[in-house]
Design an enzyme around this catalytic site. Structure first.
Site, PDB file in Angstrom:
ATOM      1  N   ARG A  19     -15.459-105.493 109.489  1.00  0.00           N
ATOM      2  CA  ARG A  19     -16.390-106.271 110.314  1.00  0.00           C
ATOM      3  C   ARG A  19     -15.975-107.735 110.514  1.00  0.00           C
ATOM      4  NH1 ARG A  19     -21.694-104.669 107.186  1.00  0.00           N
ATOM      5  NH2 ARG A  19     -20.135-104.094 105.649  1.00  0.00           N
ATOM      6  N   LYS A  26      -9.988-109.485 104.396  1.00  0.00           N
ATOM      7  CA  LYS A  26     -11.270-110.194 104.303  1.00  0.00           C
ATOM      8  C   LYS A  26     -11.261-111.293 103.243  1.00  0.00           C
ATOM      9  CE  LYS A  26     -15.252-108.242 102.576  1.00  0.00           C
ATOM     10  NZ  LYS A  26     -16.514-107.501 102.730  1.00  0.00           N
ATOM     11  N   THR A  82     -15.592 -98.284  94.134  1.00  0.00           N
ATOM     12  CA  THR A  82     -15.501 -99.393  93.177  1.00  0.00           C
ATOM     13  C   THR A  82     -15.115 -98.911  91.771  1.00  0.00           C
ATOM     14  OG1 THR A  82     -17.903 -99.215  92.962  1.00  0.00           O
ATOM     15  CG2 THR A  82     -17.080-100.970  94.379  1.00  0.00           C
ATOM     16  N   GLY A 143     -27.706-101.125  95.934  1.00  0.00           N
ATOM     17  CA  GLY A 143     -27.965-100.204  94.843  1.00  0.00           C
ATOM     18  C   GLY A 143     -29.226-100.658  94.110  1.00  0.00           C
ATOM     19  N   LYS A 354       5.000-142.446 110.462  1.00  0.00           N
ATOM     20  CA  LYS A 354       5.471-141.126 110.023  1.00  0.00           C
ATOM     21  C   LYS A 354       6.656-141.310 109.077  1.00  0.00           C
ATOM     22  CE  LYS A 354       8.501-138.777 111.903  1.00  0.00           C
ATOM     23  NZ  LYS A 354       9.846-138.237 111.736  1.00  0.00           N
ATOM     24  N   TYR A 369       4.533-147.722 116.701  1.00  0.00           N
ATOM     25  CA  TYR A 369       5.015-146.493 116.089  1.00  0.00           C
ATOM     26  C   TYR A 369       6.123-146.820 115.097  1.00  0.00           C
ATOM     27  CZ  TYR A 369       7.448-142.156 115.215  1.00  0.00           C
ATOM     28  OH  TYR A 369       8.039-141.103 114.574  1.00  0.00           O
ATOM     29  N   ALA A 426       9.527-161.462 121.190  1.00  0.00           N
ATOM     30  CA  ALA A 426       8.674-160.478 121.865  1.00  0.00           C
ATOM     31  C   ALA A 426       9.436-159.843 123.018  1.00  0.00           C
ATOM     32  CB  ALA A 426       7.417-161.166 122.372  1.00  0.00           C
TER      33      ALA A 426
HETATM   34  C1  UD1 Z   1     -21.684-102.307  95.815  1.00  0.00           C
HETATM   35  C2  UD1 Z   1     -22.490-101.577  94.743  1.00  0.00           C
HETATM   36  C3  UD1 Z   1     -23.978-101.698  95.057  1.00  0.00           C
HETATM   37  C4  UD1 Z   1     -24.384-103.138  95.198  1.00  0.00           C
HETATM   38  C5  UD1 Z   1     -23.508-103.846  96.223  1.00  0.00           C
HETATM   39  C6  UD1 Z   1     -23.772-105.317  96.208  1.00  0.00           C
HETATM   40  C7  UD1 Z   1     -21.057 -99.721  94.097  1.00  0.00           C
HETATM   41  C8  UD1 Z   1     -20.870 -98.253  94.167  1.00  0.00           C
HETATM   42  N1  UD1 Z   1     -22.122-100.207  94.720  1.00  0.00           N
HETATM   43  O1  UD1 Z   1     -21.876-101.597  97.017  1.00  0.00           O
HETATM   44  O2  UD1 Z   1     -24.737-101.092  94.035  1.00  0.00           O
HETATM   45  O3  UD1 Z   1     -25.736-103.246  95.538  1.00  0.00           O
HETATM   46  O4  UD1 Z   1     -22.109-103.666  95.909  1.00  0.00           O
HETATM   47  O5  UD1 Z   1     -23.108-105.951  97.236  1.00  0.00           O
HETATM   48  O6  UD1 Z   1     -20.287-100.385  93.458  1.00  0.00           O
HETATM   49  N2  UD1 Z   1     -13.678-102.387  96.593  1.00  0.00           N
HETATM   50  C9  UD1 Z   1     -12.395-102.097  96.174  1.00  0.00           C
HETATM   51  N3  UD1 Z   1     -11.958-100.810  96.248  1.00  0.00           N
HETATM   52  C10 UD1 Z   1     -12.719 -99.797  96.688  1.00  0.00           C
HETATM   53  C11 UD1 Z   1     -14.044-100.101  97.119  1.00  0.00           C
HETATM   54  C12 UD1 Z   1     -14.489-101.400  97.054  1.00  0.00           C
HETATM   55  O7  UD1 Z   1     -11.660-102.994  95.753  1.00  0.00           O
HETATM   56  O8  UD1 Z   1     -12.243 -98.666  96.703  1.00  0.00           O
HETATM   57  C13 UD1 Z   1     -14.145-103.774  96.512  1.00  0.00           C
HETATM   58  C14 UD1 Z   1     -14.473-104.356  97.873  1.00  0.00           C
HETATM   59  O9  UD1 Z   1     -13.352-105.039  98.405  1.00  0.00           O
HETATM   60  C15 UD1 Z   1     -15.621-105.308  97.555  1.00  0.00           C
HETATM   61  C16 UD1 Z   1     -16.270-104.721  96.301  1.00  0.00           C
HETATM   62  O10 UD1 Z   1     -15.348-103.804  95.773  1.00  0.00           O
HETATM   63  O11 UD1 Z   1     -15.137-106.610  97.244  1.00  0.00           O
HETATM   64  C17 UD1 Z   1     -17.594-104.012  96.616  1.00  0.00           C
HETATM   65  O12 UD1 Z   1     -17.343-102.944  97.482  1.00  0.00           O
HETATM   66  P1  UD1 Z   1     -18.321-102.548  98.666  1.00  0.00           P
HETATM   67  O13 UD1 Z   1     -17.727-101.444  99.431  1.00  0.00           O
HETATM   68  O14 UD1 Z   1     -18.713-103.763  99.418  1.00  0.00           O
HETATM   69  O15 UD1 Z   1     -19.555-101.988  97.848  1.00  0.00           O
HETATM   70  P2  UD1 Z   1     -21.032-101.833  98.379  1.00  0.00           P
HETATM   71  O16 UD1 Z   1     -21.141-100.596  99.165  1.00  0.00           O
HETATM   72  O17 UD1 Z   1     -21.466-103.088  99.018  1.00  0.00           O
END
Ligand code: UD1
Ligand code: MG
Length: 467
Positions: A19, A26, A82, A143, A354, A369, A426
């Site tokens: 996004r 990002k 995650t 969550g 500069k 300059y 001058a």
């Molecule tokens: C997660 C939480 C959710 C919480 C929310 C808060 C989980 C399953 N859920 O959801 O409970 O309310 O954050 O914002 O954890 N990332 C990785 N690898 C992956 C997936 C994600 O490095 O395979 C990183 C992303 O870059 C990000 C962070 O983990 O920085 C969170 O991932 P994101 O997909 O935003 O989780 P949410 O669905 O928002």
């Protein structure tokens, strides 16, 4: 701020951030001079985590290059959730006994204080984990934190997996945890992906801990803005605004006057001394140190510069420059990289400098300059002086001695040297050296034609009947 037991830190930043609509990963989008993931990682450092580990995926090499070797990196080649992201980092914590903070790389507003409170809570209660939680009127998307009938954290259920009853829960998971490291990596490999998104959820660890009889402490955080996640560029701008205000407030509390916080932009690595006044429409970037009792702005842009005490920089541009004490500069001065300006120097309007050194107490007051050159102490550079430092092939410099007096509109064709106490007339085009205390004059002699102007006007009147 130090935690009791040395905590380790893990930042999850492998997500793509579709996004953001960007070719940049990002977490590399900048807020006040630092990539957003660095804000998270540097708060970890602030509480004593020596080498935070960052899980990278999309644009991993770019992230490594930008953040440098103060961190450890682990690559997650496929984003399977995650829980999976944390698991790929397991090797890095094999020898770590104790607390491990896990944070998301897209929550740059986290404060060191919150991280420190969380680790304390986990340590104090000897819990297998502590997690932050917030209460939101509109919890949609997050969550939910489910508690048992004794009020103990029992599970986190993702929004998409919630029952209608669970959807009513207003306590949400902002995704900041402190785990007992051994417990986390012992349980993680057993987490499944039987959920709506088919992902390995780190959040499932909570139920797993409870299942084996461990406890998870909830740490309530009142200010949800700390957990604002960045998903698009508008959220990026809003987070930047909050961070900017924090930076400005910290300077103000340290004795700096910020005349208008809404139009003053100071990046995270800037230091400013006591009694300095920052006027509106001023931007200070990079590694810049500003001394005490300075007056900066309005309408000034300073980057990667060293500005000593008592300087006045007014409507000017200063990039990679060292200003010694009590320099006055502006309006409309353009001080460019690799320049050093001695104490008590005056640089006036439309002066560009500069890659040059300007000695103490020298004055360059108007329309000049100076490039690739050296100017001595207490010299006076007249209005319109230009160093011709480029012949189309090479850059060369000029040298102007102590106490020299360069007449207005002097053109110095480099390389050329004006000795100590030397002068130029001058309007001269100086192409050879002027020795100490000598005068260089290089222009046509004036011829004055008596009555010429009157005759010319009269001839016009004769022809056209009027002037
Ligand atoms: C997660 C939480 C959710 C919480 C929310 C808060 C989980 C399953 N859920 O959801 O409970 O309310 O954050 O914002 O954890 N990332 C990785 N690898 C992956 C997936 C994600 O490095 O395979 C990183 C992303 O870059 C990000 C962070 O983990 O920085 C969170 O991932 P994101 O997909 O935003 O989780 P949410 O669905 O928002
Ligand atoms: Mg998210």
């Amino acid at each position: 701020m130090k935690t009791h037991q040395t905590a380790a830190g893990l930042v999850l930043a492998a997500g793509k951030g579709t996004r953001m609509k960007s070719s940049l990963p990002k977490c590399l989008h900048e807020i006040c001079g630092r990539p957003m993931v660095e804000w998270v990682a540097s708060s970890l450092k602030e509480i004593g985590v020596e080498r935070p580990v960052i899980v990278i995926g999309h644009g991993g090499d770019l992230i490594r290059d930008r953040l440098g070797d103060g961190y450890d990196y682990v690559e997650q080649t496929e984003q399977l959730g995650t829980g999976h992201a944390a698991l790929v980092a397991a090797d890095k914590f094999r020898d770590h006994k104790g607390p491990l903070i896990v944070a998301a790389g897209d929550t740059p507003l986290l404060t060191a204080e919150t991280l420190s409170n969380l680790t304390e809570k986990q340590a104090r209660n000897g819990a297998a984990a502590a997690m932050a939680y917030c209460r939101l009127d509109d919890p949609a998307g997050y969550g939910r934190v489910i508690v048992d009938n004794l009020g103990r954290v029992e599970a986190i259920v993702e929004d998409k997996d919630c029952s209608p009853q669970q959807l009513q829960v207003k306590e949400i998971n902002p995704a900041l945890y402190c785990f007992d490291s051994e417990t986390l990596f012992r349980l993680l490999p057993h987490i499944g992906k039987e959920n709506k998104q088919g992902e390995y959820y780190l959040t499932d660890i909570v139920a797993a801990i409870r299942h084996e009889g461990g406890s998870v402490e909830g740490q309530f955080v009142d200010d949800f803005s700390e957990f604002l996640g960045i998903n698009n560029r508008w959220q990026l701008a809003q987070a930047a605004q909050l961070i900017r205000m924090r930076i400005l407030k910290a300077h103000a509390m340290n004795g700096v006057t910020i005349v208008d916080p809404n139009s003053t932009y100071i990046e995270g690595d800037v230091t400013i001394g006591v009694d300095t006044v920052m006027h509106p429409m001023t931007v200070v970037e990079g590694k810049t140190n500003i001394g005490g009792s300075c007056v900066i702005g309005p309408n000034t842009w300073i980057k990667n510069s060293e500005i000593e005490d008592d300087c006045r920089v007014f409507m000017s541009h200063v990039d990679q420059v060292h200003l010694h004490k009590n320099v006055r500069c502006g309006p409309f001065a353009n001080l460019r990289p690799e320049s050093e300006v001695g104490r008590d120097v005056r640089i006036g309007n439309f002066v560009e400098i500069k890659n040059s050194q300007i000695g103490d107490e020298t004055k360059i007051s108007h329309l000049s300059y100076i490039g690739d050159s050296k100017v001595g102490q207490d010299a006076n550079i007249g209005a319109g002086t230009i160093t011709c430092n480029f012949d189309g092939f090479a850059k060369q410099g000029c040298s102007i001695g102590d106490g020299a007096f360069v007449g207005s509109s002097t053109i110095l064709v480099a390389p050329v040297k004006i000795g100590d106490g030397g002068m130029t007339a001058a309007g001269s085009v100086i192409t050879s050296d002027v020795p100490d205390d000598a005068m260089g004059i290089a222009r046509g002699r004036q011829e004055t034609k008596e009555e010429w102007a009157k005759r010319w006007r009269d001839s016009k009147t004769d022809q056209e009947g009027q002037l």
